[in-house]
Design a protein around this motif. Structure first.
Motif, mmCIF file in Angstrom:
data_model
loop_
_atom_site.group_PDB
_atom_site.id
_atom_site.type_symbol
_atom_site.label_atom_id
_atom_site.label_comp_id
_atom_site.label_asym_id
_atom_site.label_seq_id
_atom_site.Cartn_x
_atom_site.Cartn_y
_atom_site.Cartn_z
ATOM 1 N N ILE A 68 10.009 16.932 -0.266
ATOM 2 C CA ILE A 68 9.631 16.621 1.116
ATOM 3 C C ILE A 68 10.140 15.238 1.516
ATOM 4 O O ILE A 68 10.653 15.035 2.619
ATOM 5 C CB ILE A 68 8.101 16.714 1.295
ATOM 6 N N ARG A 69 10.021 14.264 0.620
ATOM 7 C CA ARG A 69 10.517 12.911 0.911
ATOM 8 C C ARG A 69 12.027 12.910 1.122
ATOM 9 O O ARG A 69 12.552 12.170 1.968
ATOM 10 C CB ARG A 69 10.157 11.975 -0.238
ATOM 11 N N LYS A 70 12.715 13.761 0.365
ATOM 12 C CA LYS A 70 14.172 13.798 0.433
ATOM 13 C C LYS A 70 14.689 14.513 1.676
ATOM 14 O O LYS A 70 15.656 14.070 2.302
ATOM 15 C CB LYS A 70 14.724 14.487 -0.830
ATOM 16 N N TYR A 71 14.029 15.616 2.056
ATOM 17 C CA TYR A 71 14.556 16.463 3.125
ATOM 18 C C TYR A 71 13.677 16.506 4.385
ATOM 19 O O TYR A 71 14.039 17.154 5.362
ATOM 20 C CB TYR A 71 14.747 17.897 2.625
ATOM 21 N N GLY A 72 12.552 15.814 4.368
ATOM 22 C CA GLY A 72 11.611 15.955 5.482
ATOM 23 C C GLY A 72 11.790 14.988 6.631
ATOM 24 O O GLY A 72 11.070 15.062 7.621
ATOM 25 N N LYS A 73 12.757 14.080 6.520
ATOM 26 C CA LYS A 73 12.917 13.044 7.541
ATOM 27 C C LYS A 73 13.158 13.624 8.930
ATOM 28 O O LYS A 73 12.609 13.148 9.922
ATOM 29 C CB LYS A 73 14.069 12.123 7.142
ATOM 30 N N ASP A 74 14.004 14.643 9.013
ATOM 31 C CA ASP A 74 14.369 15.218 10.317
ATOM 32 C C ASP A 74 13.593 16.487 10.653
ATOM 33 O O ASP A 74 13.922 17.187 11.619
ATOM 34 C CB ASP A 74 15.871 15.529 10.343
ATOM 35 N N SER A 75 12.565 16.779 9.872
ATOM 36 C CA SER A 75 11.791 18.002 10.117
ATOM 37 C C SER A 75 10.991 17.904 11.413
ATOM 38 O O SER A 75 10.482 16.838 11.768
ATOM 39 C CB SER A 75 10.831 18.255 8.955
ATOM 40 N N GLU A 76 10.923 19.027 12.137
ATOM 41 C CA GLU A 76 10.157 19.079 13.385
ATOM 42 C C GLU A 76 8.669 18.858 13.126
ATOM 43 O O GLU A 76 7.954 18.304 13.941
ATOM 44 C CB GLU A 76 10.362 20.435 14.074
#
Length: 447
Positions: free
Chosen positions: A157-165
């Protein structure tokens, strides 16, 4: 052809790119397709395909086997511009045939790697209907695998969640990107870091189908009260998500369209302050002219009762009040039914359950209004109190029942119930009101 493939693969191996490009682009599309098909490794096929000119690549792609097309598309996912360029160049019928067989996992990968503008293009290429959920979805979400531990999930989540809606809900998929569950972030925070995600799952989740109508998404958001819902393919592959604010935009747009239809506009007006006079005129004149001709029937009905009117002129005084009351009651009833049908509170098969209730309600409304009009008539023209009172009851009941049934009737014939507009209902109620009023007067006074 195998020898020819070997020759070109040797050029790839020795990195003689200029010679490879020049020679390969001189071949016809059929020959190049055979060369690519005969290449034993996927990477080799992708290199041979990428070195082709745009025009030749389009023709070659059409001739390739479906499995080879998948390999090439899958291999180009890190080059979004190459994919978009290729897909835009393919003929629509060839493109549609290809995407109909494309696995959901590859479709999801395509969407995941494209920019917002390119994603819109790809969604159209994927064949999602104009008003489908597929056109609304975004790939900006976080998904984790059920085999992760809670600690691994948070790292992901920390790696890929930055641009999550949204991070309120995290979606869980298997190794093939098939959705298996979702989990609230609160549950992850409270769980032990070493605990497996699969131990936290209950396999109870709500998902939207990419091909379904956007109206389905509106209903599910209202029913389940979620900030975001996942969108899956027919195979259950997680493709994207739809967020609450996107759905509210859709509902606002549909509500605006319904109000324009209810007011008998031919198309939506964005801003009357900015629109040209002619467009405002054009969007209103058609219905108004049509309703003028409908109201001719009211005049024809009145002309048939000239005798009773001449003998009791006071009847004319109450005519506008009575027929307007019927139209107003009909508009009220229609508004309620259109809204109820739109949000799913009422189904098409429920009409018979409602008509008895509407008769009782409209009877009570009519009696109440009749008492008021009787008080006025007793002062101005006591001789017509009974006729006016009975007419009020019957016109209110008539208008209410018309307003109730017309949306159901239009829905039955696959028409938008919002077209059961106030002017249409009022015109029908007016004609009926005139006939009721003067028929009662003619009977009562024996004219």
């Amino acid at each position: 052809m195998v020898d020819l493939t070997t020759h070109y693969l040797s050029l790839v191996k020795t990195k003689q790119w200029k010679t490879l490009k020049t020679s390969l682009n001189e071949k016809d599309a059929f020959q190049v397709s055979e060369i690519i098909e005969n290449a034993p490794e996927t990477d080799q096929k992708i290199i041979l395909f990428r070195i082709l000119s745009r025009k030749l690549a389009t023709r070659v792609f059409r001739n390739l086997k479906h499995e080879t097309k998948e390999e090439i598309i899958n291999g180009l996912t890190h080059k979004p511009q190459s994919i978009v360029q290729l897909l835009n160049d393919i003929k629509p019928d060839d493109r549609t045939a290809f995407f109909q067989e494309l696995p959901g996992k590859i479709a999801q990968q395509l969407i995941q790697h494209l920019s917002e503008e390119e994603r819109d293009i790809t969604n159209q290429l994927l064949g999602y209907p104009e008003d489908s959920i597929g056109r609304l979805m975004t790939p900006e979400f976080v998904a984790i695998q059920s085999s992760f531990t809670v600690l691994e999930a948070f790292d992901h989540i920390r790696k890929y969640g930055k641009d999550s809606e949204t991070l309120n809900v995290i979606f869980i998929v298997d190794q093939d990107w098939k959705m298996v569950d979702d989990i609230r972030i609160k549950e992850l925070i409270l769980a032990s870091p070493s605990q497996k995600i699969e131990d936290l799952m209950d396999s109870r989740f709500v998902a939207l189908n990419a091909m379904d109508d956007q109206e389905t998404a509106i209903q599910k958001f209202k029913k389940y009260d979620r900030a975001a819902l996942p969108v899956v393919s027919e195979e259950g592959i997680l493709l994207g998500i739809v967020t609450f604010d996107d759905i509210m935009d859709v509902e606002e747009r549909e509500t605006t369209e319904d109000f324009h239809k209810f007011g008998s506009f031919q198309e939506a007006i964005a801003n009357p302050l900015k629109e040209r006079v002619f467009k405002l005129y054009k969007n209103r004149i058609v219905w108004l002219v049509a309703l003028v001709f409908m109201n001719v029937f009211s005049g024809a009905a009145i002309s048939n009762y000239e005798g009773v009117i001449e003998s009791m002129v006071s009847l004319v005084f109450f005519l506008p009040l009575l027929i307007d009351s019927g139209g107003n009651a009909g508009s009220q009833s229609a508004t309620l039914m259109i809204r109820s049908l739109a949000i799913g509170d009422v189904q098409l098969s429920d009409w018979y359950k409602l008509i008895g209730k509407e008769i009782l309600v409209s009877l009570l409304l009519g009696i109440t209004m009749a008492l008021g009009v009787a008080a006025i008539a007793s002062y101005r023209a006591p001789e017509i109190v009974l006729v006016v009172s009975l007419t009020m009851v019957l016109t209110v009941m008539n208008g209410s029942i018309i307003g109730l049934l017309l949306p159901f009737l239009l829905t039955k014939f696959k028409l938008d119930p919002a077209t059961a507009s106030a002017p249409l209902i009022t015109s029908i109620a007016d004609i009926c009101g005139v006939l009721i009023y003067f028929s009662l007067a003619n009977w009562y006074f024996g004219a």
